[in-house]
Design a protein around this motif. Sequence first.
Motif, PDB file in Angstrom:
ATOM      1  N   ALA A 179     -46.064  85.619  61.492  1.00  0.00           N
ATOM      2  CA  ALA A 179     -45.295  87.519  62.454  1.00  0.00           C
ATOM      3  C   ALA A 179     -44.287  86.591  63.459  1.00  0.00           C
ATOM      4  N   PHE A 180     -44.331  87.894  64.440  1.00  0.00           N
ATOM      5  CA  PHE A 180     -42.829  87.212  65.629  1.00  0.00           C
ATOM      6  C   PHE A 180     -43.809  87.592  66.873  1.00  0.00           C
ATOM      7  N   ASN A 181     -43.990  88.873  66.517  1.00  0.00           N
ATOM      8  CA  ASN A 181     -45.034  89.828  67.868  1.00  0.00           C
ATOM      9  C   ASN A 181     -46.262  89.779  67.621  1.00  0.00           C
TER      10      ASN A 181
ATOM     11  N   GLU B 246     -45.838  92.556  64.714  1.00  0.00           N
ATOM     12  CA  GLU B 246     -45.901  92.288  63.678  1.00  0.00           C
ATOM     13  C   GLU B 246     -47.474  91.993  62.435  1.00  0.00           C
ATOM     14  N   HIS B 247     -48.270  91.560  64.022  1.00  0.00           N
ATOM     15  CA  HIS B 247     -49.555  90.393  63.392  1.00  0.00           C
ATOM     16  C   HIS B 247     -50.292  91.452  63.299  1.00  0.00           C
ATOM     17  N   ASP B 248     -50.288  92.929  63.869  1.00  0.00           N
ATOM     18  CA  ASP B 248     -51.052  93.612  63.790  1.00  0.00           C
ATOM     19  C   ASP B 248     -50.856  93.985  62.184  1.00  0.00           C
ATOM     20  N   GLU B 249     -50.025  94.716  61.958  1.00  0.00           N
ATOM     21  CA  GLU B 249     -49.383  95.457  60.822  1.00  0.00           C
ATOM     22  C   GLU B 249     -49.452  94.875  59.501  1.00  0.00           C
TER      23      GLU B 249
ATOM     24  N   PRO C  45     -56.798  69.267  53.653  1.00  0.00           N
ATOM     25  CA  PRO C  45     -55.406  70.196  52.994  1.00  0.00           C
ATOM     26  C   PRO C  45     -55.522  71.409  52.180  1.00  0.00           C
ATOM     27  N   ILE C  46     -56.350  72.121  52.457  1.00  0.00           N
ATOM     28  CA  ILE C  46     -56.531  73.722  52.807  1.00  0.00           C
ATOM     29  C   ILE C  46     -55.833  74.599  54.189  1.00  0.00           C
ATOM     30  N   ASP C  47     -55.677  74.678  53.579  1.00  0.00           N
ATOM     31  CA  ASP C  47     -54.398  75.623  54.863  1.00  0.00           C
ATOM     32  C   ASP C  47     -55.170  77.021  55.038  1.00  0.00           C
ATOM     33  N   TYR C  48     -56.265  77.248  56.374  1.00  0.00           N
ATOM     34  CA  TYR C  48     -57.019  78.453  56.545  1.00  0.00           C
ATOM     35  C   TYR C  48     -55.672  79.463  57.044  1.00  0.00           C
ATOM     36  N   GLY C  49     -54.951  79.288  57.510  1.00  0.00           N
ATOM     37  CA  GLY C  49     -53.742  79.999  57.960  1.00  0.00           C
ATOM     38  C   GLY C  49     -53.448  81.064  57.334  1.00  0.00           C
ATOM     39  N   PRO C  50     -52.702  82.556  57.544  1.00  0.00           N
ATOM     40  CA  PRO C  50     -52.408  83.364  56.534  1.00  0.00           C
ATOM     41  C   PRO C  50     -50.803  83.053  56.009  1.00  0.00           C
ATOM     42  N   GLU C  51     -50.823  83.837  54.810  1.00  0.00           N
ATOM     43  CA  GLU C  51     -50.126  83.540  54.144  1.00  0.00           C
ATOM     44  C   GLU C  51     -48.205  84.054  55.036  1.00  0.00           C
ATOM     45  N   TRP C  52     -48.766  84.718  55.669  1.00  0.00           N
ATOM     46  CA  TRP C  52     -47.809  85.484  56.171  1.00  0.00           C
ATOM     47  C   TRP C  52     -47.102  85.213  57.538  1.00  0.00           C
TER      48      TRP C  52
END
Length: 319
Positions: free
Chosen positions: A62-64, A67-70, A53-60
């Motif tokens: 990004a669409f490009n 944005e991912h780097d920022e 049940p744990i989501d290890y992905g980011p909580e934000w």
Amino acid sequence: MTRSIIDQHSSESQSEEVETGLCPDCETDTIVHDPDRGEQVCKECGLVLTEDPIDYGPEWRAFNAQEHDELSRVGAPLTQSMHDRGLTTTIDWRNKDANGHSMSADKHGQLHRLRVWQERIRTKNAGERNLKYALSEIDRMVSALGVPKPVKETASVIYRQALEQDLIRGRSIEGVATSALYTACRKEDIPRSLEEVTSVSRVDQREIGRTYRYIADELDINLEPTNPRQFVPRFCSELDVDKDVETKAIEIIDRTTEKGLHSGKSPTGFAAAAIYAAGLLCDETIPQRAVADTAQTTVVTVRNRYREQLEAIDQQPAT
């Protein structure tokens, strides 16, 4: 109460099926693990057997890429091309604070001293200093040759392996670093000849070739012979010839290599001769000197090889 006992029995039965590697629904052994979602799923019927049940992905979101780097809050990835694998800190050379304002003169002197000590403590012994120098040499030659970043990573790994197995003893650091880079180019199928690598190195070609063979043998690196056709696109681009010439040159190389004509010959000279022969067959004038200089070979080599190639494919240039 009965319902609870049935569910417990079903759960225990499903766990037994997972342990045996069989799907409890379709009874196939096509269970795979999804590392992104932490689930075990049947590839055949899609049944989710276990889940995390744990989501290890980011909580934000990004669409490009920008944005991912920022939004990312992690540092640069580990790299083998730096002696500390990129885990060190760096003090910026610009004497400005976090808000971009200039610092006072006293702070300038303090930051300068911090930079000096930072550079000193990055390498704690002679081995790390030598590794740092070797990796900087690889970085310099990679930049001069214009090869992609994966080649630099592969060359750094090969040099580290040679260092761990004590293959550098009695050899120059520059020679081993250059040999590691040439081996990486061969391993990654990047067409760079020994002459081209030597032109950006600080050691001579004989030492590079000798060290390259020694390292490849000791590290058990099996490399396929260089195919001359790998050099054709780059040479044709530098010579600015027509696309038909490039296609014809590759055809000549394919037909002559099938007959074993390339065996024992320099791949760059063989590719250069094929380009010149293709120019003759396509009625495009390409000076032998220009072809030879591009491939870093001699005019005599081009002249001898192209005649052998035309004779092997039983074609003659139009008069």
